[in-house]
Design an enzyme around this catalytic site. Structure first.
Site, PDB file in Angstrom:
ATOM      1  N   ASP A   1      79.234 123.462 -20.105  1.00 35.65           N
ATOM      2  CA  ASP A   1      80.492 122.921 -19.596  1.00 35.65           C
ATOM      3  C   ASP A   1      80.322 121.309 -19.751  1.00 35.65           C
ATOM      4  OD1 ASP A   1      82.783 122.601 -18.440  1.00 35.65           O
ATOM      5  OD2 ASP A   1      82.239 123.795 -16.584  1.00 35.65           O
TER       6      ASP A   1
ATOM      7  N   ARG B   1      88.334 128.312 -22.692  1.00 40.79           N
ATOM      8  CA  ARG B   1      87.822 129.599 -22.506  1.00 40.79           C
ATOM      9  C   ARG B   1      88.614 130.677 -22.438  1.00 40.79           C
ATOM     10  NH1 ARG B   1      83.660 127.965 -18.493  1.00 40.79           N
ATOM     11  NH2 ARG B   1      83.390 125.785 -19.012  1.00 40.79           N
TER      12      ARG B   1
ATOM     13  N   LYS C   1      81.334 130.092 -14.199  1.00 38.33           N
ATOM     14  CA  LYS C   1      82.800 129.773 -14.004  1.00 38.33           C
ATOM     15  C   LYS C   1      83.832 130.344 -14.664  1.00 38.33           C
ATOM     16  CE  LYS C   1      85.153 125.520 -15.904  1.00 38.33           C
ATOM     17  NZ  LYS C   1      84.893 124.021 -16.175  1.00 38.33           N
TER      18      LYS C   1
ATOM     19  N   HIS D   1      87.634 129.999 -14.065  1.00 41.40           N
ATOM     20  CA  HIS D   1      88.661 128.786 -14.212  1.00 41.40           C
ATOM     21  C   HIS D   1      89.903 129.437 -14.898  1.00 41.40           C
ATOM     22  CE1 HIS D   1      89.234 124.337 -15.474  1.00 41.40           C
ATOM     23  NE2 HIS D   1      90.070 124.628 -14.395  1.00 41.40           N
TER      24      HIS D   1
ATOM     25  N   HIS E   1      78.883 119.505 -16.329  1.00 41.70           N
ATOM     26  CA  HIS E   1      79.914 119.457 -15.793  1.00 41.70           C
ATOM     27  C   HIS E   1      79.795 118.566 -14.388  1.00 41.70           C
ATOM     28  CE1 HIS E   1      84.100 119.370 -14.037  1.00 41.70           C
ATOM     29  NE2 HIS E   1      84.591 119.740 -15.257  1.00 41.70           N
TER      30      HIS E   1
ATOM     31  N   ASP F   1      82.204 124.649 -24.021  1.00 44.57           N
ATOM     32  CA  ASP F   1      83.605 124.869 -23.925  1.00 44.57           C
ATOM     33  C   ASP F   1      84.347 123.326 -24.488  1.00 44.57           C
ATOM     34  OD1 ASP F   1      82.895 122.713 -22.050  1.00 44.57           O
ATOM     35  OD2 ASP F   1      84.394 123.492 -20.428  1.00 44.57           O
ATOM     36  N   ASN F   2      83.449 122.437 -24.517  1.00 41.18           N
ATOM     37  CA  ASN F   2      84.403 121.324 -25.162  1.00 41.18           C
ATOM     38  C   ASN F   2      83.358 120.147 -25.028  1.00 41.18           C
ATOM     39  OD1 ASN F   2      86.163 121.564 -22.227  1.00 41.18           O
ATOM     40  ND2 ASN F   2      84.685 119.852 -22.568  1.00 41.18           N
TER      41      ASN F   2
END
Lengths: 450, 450
Positions: B34, B78, B122, B124, B213, B270-271
């Site tokens: 994350d 996601r 996670k 989200h 994160h 994720d990024n």
């Protein structure tokens, strides 16, 4: 040379009136709760909470039923508690400013008398080398500088959510990590260790727990003690139960060290319970804490804001099961403790309290002609059973609660003995009282700023 | 009737090209990091971090060096990863909307093939009975619904600081308390247990760690692995080390269960890393994560936002130490995994990816003619080595970084093979390419909204 303990034993055995003359240098343990509703203790009548250690402490000593914090909000309340000076005088009129270096705390005043001084919990009065606990007379500090922390990660999260939250747990000036440990239990552990480390010294242990201040979170073992209580109140109850267990741990340590007879134990709170949504679970005004029958909440100059419990316990000195109805204030702690320790509080500045022990030991009347508050645009005074609040706000969690009462009620006179909820405005029935108190209050407000 | 394992063994022993035909129903473990900088792994060249388990995973399989998330921000990334559809199509163009009930995730698609499906970490993408993990095909969910949590108290703190923060840890639809346990370790523990529980079933374990994160916090045992790294990067490194240990724990479990040869293991992010101040320690743009040599950061349509690492590992099937430079996307995971499981992805809607395994097993070319992004007012397309970004923002942590590039650079054409940092705008040197890509991109942007 006789030992300190023998001196004390003599003092205790002697007439109580002579206590103050005895150079006994007793220990002092001062517990503080955070955002606790005044009646949210078994000893104050709560039936859904469980506070056996505090209840026993109260049963073994004296309960003050007209004790006040000097402010209805954390930092100024603590500044006054530690300095014996009104918040404005101490330079902390509201949350925000640190306790400036020139202010003298109880810890600083006790140092010349050889006291070991420790703070275990919340400081909230500065985090620089000039304003932190070590700078203000505490030999040992284990706790945090901010107003509240996550109970497990010990991070401060209540700033702008876009800026960094930060870890805030310290041993003196060293950041330490006790990740995952429930803060209330940490503070009790450290306070108990401090007592063990200083069993041979006179000591002052200031134990300002963060509980039951938000974030509302308690270990399941405490939650499980309140299976029938609704979740918001249950969480609050569990946080207080952890605090009560912590008090128990420290008191047990005192007993194990056989210091009970030689230690004045105090318990109070910084201000009343809050209705802030963030102290609840549902995004609505929090209902966890209970200031009833008082009006208003944390931040309010009505009694709900700063009418707090006070327990004093000192086996062999303070009678058991006593109740004092005279008005007392956190402002009185500095002179009370200084007197016990045989030291002189600062004489180069105005102190606003007076020794409270005569109220207990001599059935004396309160030496306060009146006590005053100034907070968030509100002014208040209590004199005898009269209470006058100017521009009072209830802070009931609604937008209106943040606004001052208007019209006639902008000046609200109550007889708090007959009407502890400050529900009936007597200003027109007793205009002379209202006028007199108002004049005193305005004069105080002017004088205290100088 | 032959067992599943025998079928698989036959498939693996056979020609790799026949793999896709084998009804083997292999297990799939999909790890996700994350806000990880693409090159913040040892296997991607980082020298100050330690990711031995991920490095070994990469060494034992294939690294994709041109793999992309479908969005530069958590929730849409996601949503696409799980549905194989562009974020806008999946109804999650940005953080905020849940994954609507009508969307079909990989987990839902695998269920008819008898897969056990679990999510550990996670989500989200929604917290209602229509949008939560259990509603989207996961038999087992252990994790949180929000975008991030305190790693120890598992509370969400990033709303308005005046409203309640809340505890956010769940086992399926039951709130559970694992107070004080570091979240990364919890997710690994639960994922490993899921593997043990389903050793006899085909399973899909989706393990989206929250690390690295914010909040920036890791146990000291991980911090101590990086004594020479400056504190902000050290914390980030420690959080990734915990993640890497978690990956190691799950992979060890796979080996202990002798499922290694029967399991496709994937790792991605994720990024890109973020420059948000709250992901740092000093109130300045965070510097912990590193997207270099790419331009831009989390939220950016430049490669720093969504050019992510991808590891695929499958002993005996995927060659060791392979590197694929063809363009791949999270959009490809749904078709890749569906094909392996012998199930058909939803045919009643547009899917935007294609099976990625031929890139590995057949040295095939990417089947993407072009891939597109739309995020926060930015549009982007990559086609071959060309990348065009319209109204690109770098999100470099400064106020200007939140604004779109202006003038000529409002349309930014790069050759990302020669210039992975998207530093030289080639739009005027290659106007025809710019025009062609721009037309494609606008057409896509129009089409994808329908």
């Amino acid at each position: 040379m006789i030992s300190r303990r023998e001196t004390l034993a003599g003092a205790v055995a002697g007439a109580m009136q002579t206590l103050h003359a005895a150079p006994a240098r007793p220990n002092v343990v001062l517990f503080l709760a955070d955002d606790l509703g005044c009646h949210d203790l078994g000893a104050w009548g709560a039936t859904d909470l469980k506070t056996p250690n505090l209840d026993a402490l109260a049963a073994g000593g004296v309960r003050f039923t007209n004790w006040y914090a000097a402010a209805p909000v954390c930092a100024p309340s603590r500044a006054s508690l530690l300095t014996g000076r009104y918040p404005i005088r101490a330079g902390v009129p509201d949350n925000g400013p640190p306790l400036r270096a020139s202010e003298q705390t109880i810890a600083q005043v006790l140092k010349p008398a050889g006291y070991a001084t420790g703070l275990f919990g919340k400081w909230h009065l500065g985090d620089t080398a000039e304003t932190d606990p070590n700078a203000h007379g505490f030999d040992r500090f284990f706790g945090f500088h901010s107003g509240c922390i996550d109970y497990y990660s010990h991070r401060y999260y209540w700033g702008d959510p876009r800026v960094p939250n930060y870890h805030d747990l310290w041993r003196d000036r060293t950041e330490i990590f006790e990740d995952g440990q429930y803060a209330t239990e940490l503070f009790a552990r450290e306070a108990a260790q401090f007592l063990r480390d200083h069993r041979a010294d006179p000591f002052f242990a200031y134990v300002p727990f963060n509980a039951p201040h938000y974030p509302m979170h308690a270990p399941q073992k405490y939650m499980q003690r309140f299976p029938a209580v609704e979740p918001e109140r249950q969480t609050y109850a569990a946080m207080i139960a952890a605090l009560d267990d912590g008090v128990g741990q420290v008191l047990r340590t005192l007993r194990e060290l056989r210091l009970e007879q030689n230690t004045l134990v105090l318990f109070s709170a910084d201000n009343g319970a809050t209705r802030e949504a963030r102290a609840g679970l549902h995004g609505k005004p929090a209902t966890a804490g209970n200031n009833a029958p008082f009006r208003g909440n944390k931040f309010s100059a009505f009694d709900g804001g700063m009418h707090v419990p006070m327990i004093m316990n000192w086996p062999g000195v303070i009678p058991k099961g006593m109740v004092v109805r005279e008005v007392g204030s956190h402002l009185d702690l500095m002179p009370t403790i200084a007197k016990l320790a045989g030291v002189t509080p600062p004489t180069d500045r105005t102190l606003d309290g007076s020794d409270a022990l005569p109220l207990v030991l001599e059935n004396a009347k309160s030496r306060h002609d009146a006590i005053f508050w100034s907070s968030g645009g509100q002014l208040a005074v209590r004199r005898g059973n009269w209470k006058l609040v100017k521009d009072g706000k209830t802070f009931d969690g609604t937008p209106d609660g943040n606004k001052a009462l208007t019209g006639d009620d902008a000046l609200f006179l109550s007889n708090v003995d007959e009407d502890p909820g400050e529900s009936v405005n007597l200003r027109h029935r007793f205009p002379q009282v209202a006028d007199e108190l108002s004049t005193m209050m305005m004069k105080w407000a002017d004088e205290v700023k100088r």
